[in-house]
Design a protein around this motif. Structure first.
Motif, PDB file in Angstrom:
ATOM      1  N   LYS A   1      25.273  84.599  57.939  1.00 54.98           N
ATOM      2  CA  LYS A   1      25.231  84.292  56.511  1.00 54.98           C
ATOM      3  C   LYS A   1      24.036  83.404  56.194  1.00 54.98           C
ATOM      4  CE  LYS A   1      30.218  84.645  55.737  1.00 54.98           C
ATOM      5  NZ  LYS A   1      31.436  83.946  55.274  1.00 54.98           N
ATOM      6  N   GLY A   2      23.493  83.595  54.995  1.00 57.69           N
ATOM      7  CA  GLY A   2      22.430  82.720  54.526  1.00 57.69           C
ATOM      8  C   GLY A   2      21.052  83.156  54.995  1.00 57.69           C
ATOM      9  N   GLY A   3      20.192  83.409  54.050  1.00 59.67           N
ATOM     10  CA  GLY A   3      18.808  83.718  54.402  1.00 59.67           C
ATOM     11  C   GLY A   3      18.581  85.188  54.689  1.00 59.67           C
ATOM     12  N   ASP A   4      17.594  85.747  54.030  1.00 61.48           N
ATOM     13  CA  ASP A   4      17.294  87.168  54.227  1.00 61.48           C
ATOM     14  C   ASP A   4      16.530  87.423  55.521  1.00 61.48           C
ATOM     15  OD1 ASP A   4      18.412  88.202  51.812  1.00 61.48           O
ATOM     16  OD2 ASP A   4      16.792  87.206  50.740  1.00 61.48           O
ATOM     17  N   ARG A   5      16.118  86.376  56.203  1.00 61.02           N
ATOM     18  CA  ARG A   5      15.337  86.594  57.425  1.00 61.02           C
ATOM     19  C   ARG A   5      16.150  87.214  58.549  1.00 61.02           C
ATOM     20  NH1 ARG A   5      10.586  82.112  58.327  1.00 61.02           N
ATOM     21  NH2 ARG A   5       9.449  82.610  56.430  1.00 61.02           N
ATOM     22  N   HIS A   6      17.473  87.186  58.418  1.00 60.79           N
ATOM     23  CA  HIS A   6      18.281  87.875  59.422  1.00 60.79           C
ATOM     24  C   HIS A   6      18.055  89.377  59.326  1.00 60.79           C
ATOM     25  CE1 HIS A   6      20.029  84.098  60.421  1.00 60.79           C
ATOM     26  NE2 HIS A   6      20.604  83.952  59.258  1.00 60.79           N
ATOM     27  N   ALA A   7      17.652  89.848  58.141  1.00 65.54           N
ATOM     28  CA  ALA A   7      17.317  91.273  58.001  1.00 65.54           C
ATOM     29  C   ALA A   7      16.078  91.618  58.799  1.00 65.54           C
ATOM     30  CB  ALA A   7      17.115  91.626  56.527  1.00 65.54           C
ATOM     31  N   TRP A   8      15.238  90.614  59.105  1.00 68.27           N
ATOM     32  CA  TRP A   8      14.069  90.853  59.941  1.00 68.27           C
ATOM     33  C   TRP A   8      14.477  91.523  61.254  1.00 68.27           C
ATOM     34  CZ3 TRP A   8      10.311  86.030  60.035  1.00 68.27           C
ATOM     35  CH2 TRP A   8       9.663  85.925  58.792  1.00 68.27           C
ATOM     36  N   VAL A   9      15.595  91.083  61.820  1.00 65.55           N
ATOM     37  CA  VAL A   9      16.026  91.619  63.111  1.00 65.55           C
ATOM     38  C   VAL A   9      16.257  93.119  63.006  1.00 65.55           C
ATOM     39  CG1 VAL A   9      17.796  91.514  64.909  1.00 65.55           C
ATOM     40  CG2 VAL A   9      17.063  89.420  63.752  1.00 65.55           C
ATOM     41  N   LEU A  10      16.928  93.558  61.952  1.00 63.27           N
ATOM     42  CA  LEU A  10      17.202  94.981  61.770  1.00 63.27           C
ATOM     43  C   LEU A  10      15.908  95.764  61.589  1.00 63.27           C
ATOM     44  CD1 LEU A  10      20.222  94.631  59.322  1.00 63.27           C
ATOM     45  CD2 LEU A  10      20.306  95.004  61.793  1.00 63.27           C
ATOM     46  N   ILE A  11      14.962  95.195  60.841  1.00 64.65           N
ATOM     47  CA  ILE A  11      13.683  95.866  60.630  1.00 64.65           C
ATOM     48  C   ILE A  11      12.901  95.940  61.938  1.00 64.65           C
ATOM     49  CG2 ILE A  11      11.482  95.768  59.406  1.00 64.65           C
ATOM     50  CD1 ILE A  11      12.995  94.399  57.087  1.00 64.65           C
TER      51      ILE A  11
ATOM     52  N   VAL B   1      14.137  96.019  65.010  1.00 69.50           N
ATOM     53  CA  VAL B   1      14.782  96.998  65.880  1.00 69.50           C
ATOM     54  C   VAL B   1      14.425  98.420  65.447  1.00 69.50           C
ATOM     55  CG1 VAL B   1      17.032  97.966  66.523  1.00 69.50           C
ATOM     56  CG2 VAL B   1      16.682  95.488  66.573  1.00 69.50           C
ATOM     57  N   ALA B   2      14.371  98.636  64.143  1.00 69.39           N
ATOM     58  CA  ALA B   2      14.126  99.981  63.624  1.00 69.39           C
ATOM     59  C   ALA B   2      12.667 100.390  63.667  1.00 69.39           C
ATOM     60  CB  ALA B   2      14.637 100.072  62.186  1.00 69.39           C
ATOM     61  N   CYS B   3      11.759  99.430  63.519  1.00 71.24           N
ATOM     62  CA  CYS B   3      10.363  99.788  63.255  1.00 71.24           C
ATOM     63  C   CYS B   3       9.359  99.356  64.316  1.00 71.24           C
ATOM     64  CB  CYS B   3       9.924  99.185  61.918  1.00 71.24           C
ATOM     65  SG  CYS B   3      10.901  99.734  60.501  1.00 71.24           S
ATOM     66  N   ALA B   4       9.674  98.358  65.122  1.00 71.15           N
ATOM     67  CA  ALA B   4       8.665  97.764  66.008  1.00 71.15           C
ATOM     68  C   ALA B   4       8.638  98.379  67.395  1.00 71.15           C
ATOM     69  CB  ALA B   4       8.873  96.250  66.105  1.00 71.15           C
ATOM     70  N   SER B   5       9.344  99.482  67.604  1.00 75.80           N
ATOM     71  CA  SER B   5       9.306 100.145  68.907  1.00 75.80           C
ATOM     72  C   SER B   5       9.357 101.649  68.687  1.00 75.80           C
ATOM     73  CB  SER B   5      10.465  99.666  69.790  1.00 75.80           C
ATOM     74  OG  SER B   5      11.700  99.846  69.124  1.00 75.80           O
TER      75      SER B   5
ATOM     76  N   ALA C   1      20.278  97.360  75.052  1.00 74.86           N
ATOM     77  CA  ALA C   1      21.497  96.572  74.877  1.00 74.86           C
ATOM     78  C   ALA C   1      21.192  95.253  74.182  1.00 74.86           C
ATOM     79  CB  ALA C   1      22.142  96.315  76.246  1.00 74.86           C
ATOM     80  N   ARG C   2      20.057  94.665  74.514  1.00 72.90           N
ATOM     81  CA  ARG C   2      19.648  93.412  73.870  1.00 72.90           C
ATOM     82  C   ARG C   2      19.468  93.599  72.370  1.00 72.90           C
ATOM     83  NH1 ARG C   2      14.029  92.650  75.394  1.00 72.90           N
ATOM     84  NH2 ARG C   2      14.794  91.984  77.413  1.00 72.90           N
ATOM     85  N   ASP C   3      18.751  94.653  71.987  1.00 71.81           N
ATOM     86  CA  ASP C   3      18.518  94.889  70.566  1.00 71.81           C
ATOM     87  C   ASP C   3      19.810  95.226  69.840  1.00 71.81           C
ATOM     88  OD1 ASP C   3      15.870  94.293  70.705  1.00 71.81           O
ATOM     89  OD2 ASP C   3      15.142  96.355  70.544  1.00 71.81           O
ATOM     90  N   ALA C   4      20.711  95.929  70.502  1.00 77.17           N
ATOM     91  CA  ALA C   4      22.009  96.216  69.896  1.00 77.17           C
ATOM     92  C   ALA C   4      22.766  94.920  69.613  1.00 77.17           C
ATOM     93  CB  ALA C   4      22.830  97.120  70.817  1.00 77.17           C
ATOM     94  N   LYS C   5      22.749  94.003  70.549  1.00 77.79           N
ATOM     95  CA  LYS C   5      23.429  92.726  70.352  1.00 77.79           C
ATOM     96  C   LYS C   5      22.753  91.900  69.269  1.00 77.79           C
ATOM     97  CE  LYS C   5      25.686  90.610  73.532  1.00 77.79           C
ATOM     98  NZ  LYS C   5      26.966  90.422  72.799  1.00 77.79           N
TER      99      LYS C   5
ATOM    100  N   GLU D   1       3.984  85.752  63.013  1.00 74.33           N
ATOM    101  CA  GLU D   1       4.586  85.017  61.900  1.00 74.33           C
ATOM    102  C   GLU D   1       5.969  84.487  62.266  1.00 74.33           C
ATOM    103  OE1 GLU D   1       6.182  86.674  57.835  1.00 74.33           O
ATOM    104  OE2 GLU D   1       4.052  86.210  57.614  1.00 74.33           O
ATOM    105  N   VAL D   2       6.754  85.279  62.988  1.00 82.66           N
ATOM    106  CA  VAL D   2       8.090  84.824  63.411  1.00 82.66           C
ATOM    107  C   VAL D   2       7.969  83.586  64.294  1.00 82.66           C
ATOM    108  CG1 VAL D   2      10.157  85.397  64.746  1.00 82.66           C
ATOM    109  CG2 VAL D   2       9.137  87.110  63.234  1.00 82.66           C
ATOM    110  N   ILE D   3       7.060  83.621  65.255  1.00 81.45           N
ATOM    111  CA  ILE D   3       6.878  82.481  66.150  1.00 81.45           C
ATOM    112  C   ILE D   3       6.438  81.252  65.367  1.00 81.45           C
ATOM    113  CG2 ILE D   3       5.499  81.552  68.058  1.00 81.45           C
ATOM    114  CD1 ILE D   3       5.422  84.423  69.194  1.00 81.45           C
ATOM    115  N   ARG D   4       5.449  81.429  64.493  1.00 78.51           N
ATOM    116  CA  ARG D   4       4.941  80.286  63.726  1.00 78.51           C
ATOM    117  C   ARG D   4       6.008  79.697  62.815  1.00 78.51           C
ATOM    118  NH1 ARG D   4       0.756  76.640  64.147  1.00 78.51           N
ATOM    119  NH2 ARG D   4       0.042  75.975  62.083  1.00 78.51           N
TER     120      ARG D   4
END
Length: 360
Positions: free
Chosen positions: A140-150, A152-156, A127-131, A294-297
């Motif tokens: 809006k603004g910045g392609d790093r929001h796409a990081w979240v989708l990647i 969710v799709a790839c890191a588990s 549910a957390r990842d869905a939200k 990298e996200v944390i840094r």
């Protein structure tokens, strides 16, 4: 949608925590009831032994939020030291005892970034990842929001992604892949890449086809290095469909044949956002600790702190591989996650983050 942890109406659109947990019990690190209580060896949180019963924890939480003030430290001590399965049981017990969802209580009693971290942590991981995905599609603004989708799709695991898609559809009345395809924030070929990632199912097993790995390493090199097309159709097909062991073999052949790892090649194209997105997917698929370090840094360095990204990275990896993330962080940045978090956060928000990060 409102702030990081969202308004009560948004939270209530997520199916009940206990139902989500029971339905999606196949998420990473959980196999049956016993597996649900067993932490990943790379998890950073600690759980007391013996663990209080869910009813005892629910009563302690109620005591912490009653009266004139809230005992934030007590909430951190309880929820910050429980697994997802245990938090789900606490939520069931709490609502049964007090006729109020635990998430609503946290939303009512807490504030600012501490509220955001605690409400995210209290949610079922699917549910957390869905939200998180839902919010990323509206940022809006910045392609790093796409990081979240990647992420969710790839890191588990593939099963976790299926659980996320079910949670997303239940909460928002549409499919994750449809919403990614319709999102005006992303253009081709990035949009197609994201759609393929979130709609994929990577079959498990350790079988690797060596000849296929060699052939697809050549395909990747032709697109990424020769044609300078990091999201060429062949790349999208390979990265979005192959199992993680198969991809690791492909990337190993790539390095053997061409003398440089594919992520190093992509890293060299710093000004190319498509290369950056592909590198993020490669890392999330094969070495997620590199990406989350990298996200944390990046959330800490520079003017101000990106609390949303910092919270997301720590909350989402605490039960998965935060120990690896910390090791990677130390090697790459010559400091510790703990030191940087202490230097950039404060108060109870700092307290819950440090609890989830665990000892260095």
């Amino acid at each position: 949608m409102c702030g990081w942890c969202c308004c009560l109406e948004c939270i209530h659109n997520i199916p009940p925590l206990n139902l989500l947990f029971l339905h999606f019990s196949s998420t990473p690190g959980r196999e049956g009831e016993e597996g649900a209580r067993t932490l990943s060896p790379m998890a950073s949180i600690s759980v007391p032994d013996p663990v209080p019963s869910p009813t005892e924890d629910a009563e302690s939480i109620r005591k912490a939020v009653q009266g004139w003030g809230t005992d934030e430290n007590a909430l951190i001590e309880i929820l910050g030291h429980r697994t997802a399965a245990q938090r789900a049981e606490i939520a069931v017990a709490y609502e049964g005892l007090y006729d109020k969802p635990l998430l609503r209580t946290l939303q009512d009693e807490l504030s600012s970034h501490f509220k955001g971290a605690m409400t995210l942590w209290a949610m079922d991981p699917a549910a957390r990842d869905a939200k998180l995905a839902y919010k990323a599609l509206r940022k809006k603004g910045g392609d790093r929001h796409a990081w979240v989708l990647i992420e969710v799709a790839c890191a588990s695991s593939p099963d976790h992604l299926v659980a996320v898609r079910k949670a997303y559809c239940s909460a928002y009345g549409s499919s994750l892949e449809e919403d990614v395809a319709a999102c005006p924030l992303y253009k081709e070929p990035l949009k197609q890449f994201l759609v393929r990632l979130v709609s994929s199912y990577r079959y498990g097993g350790e079988h690797v086809d060596g000849e296929l790995a060699r052939a697809e390493a050549a395909d990747l090199h032709g697109a990424v290095a020769a044609k300078k097309q990091p999201l060429h159709g062949d790349v999208v097909r390979i990265v979005s469909s192959r199992s993680k062991p198969q991809l690791k073999a492909t990337f190993q052949h790539y390095k053997q044949e061409h003398g440089k790892a594919i992520d190093e090649v992509l890293e060299g194209n710093r000004n190319d956002k498509l290369s950056a997105m592909l590198k993020t997917a490669v890392w999330c698929l094969t070495s997620p600790e590199k990406h989350f370090a990298e996200v944390i840094r990046s959330s800490i360095i520079g003017l101000g702190t990106d609390e949303e990204s910092l919270t997301r990275a720590i909350v989402s990896r605490a039960e998965v591989d935060m120990k690896k993330v910390k090791e990677e962080y130390k090697v790459r940045y010559k400091t510790t996650v703990t030191k940087d978090v202490v230097g950039d956060t404060s108060g109870y928000y700092q307290g819950i983050l440090l609890t989830l990060i665990g000892a260095e």
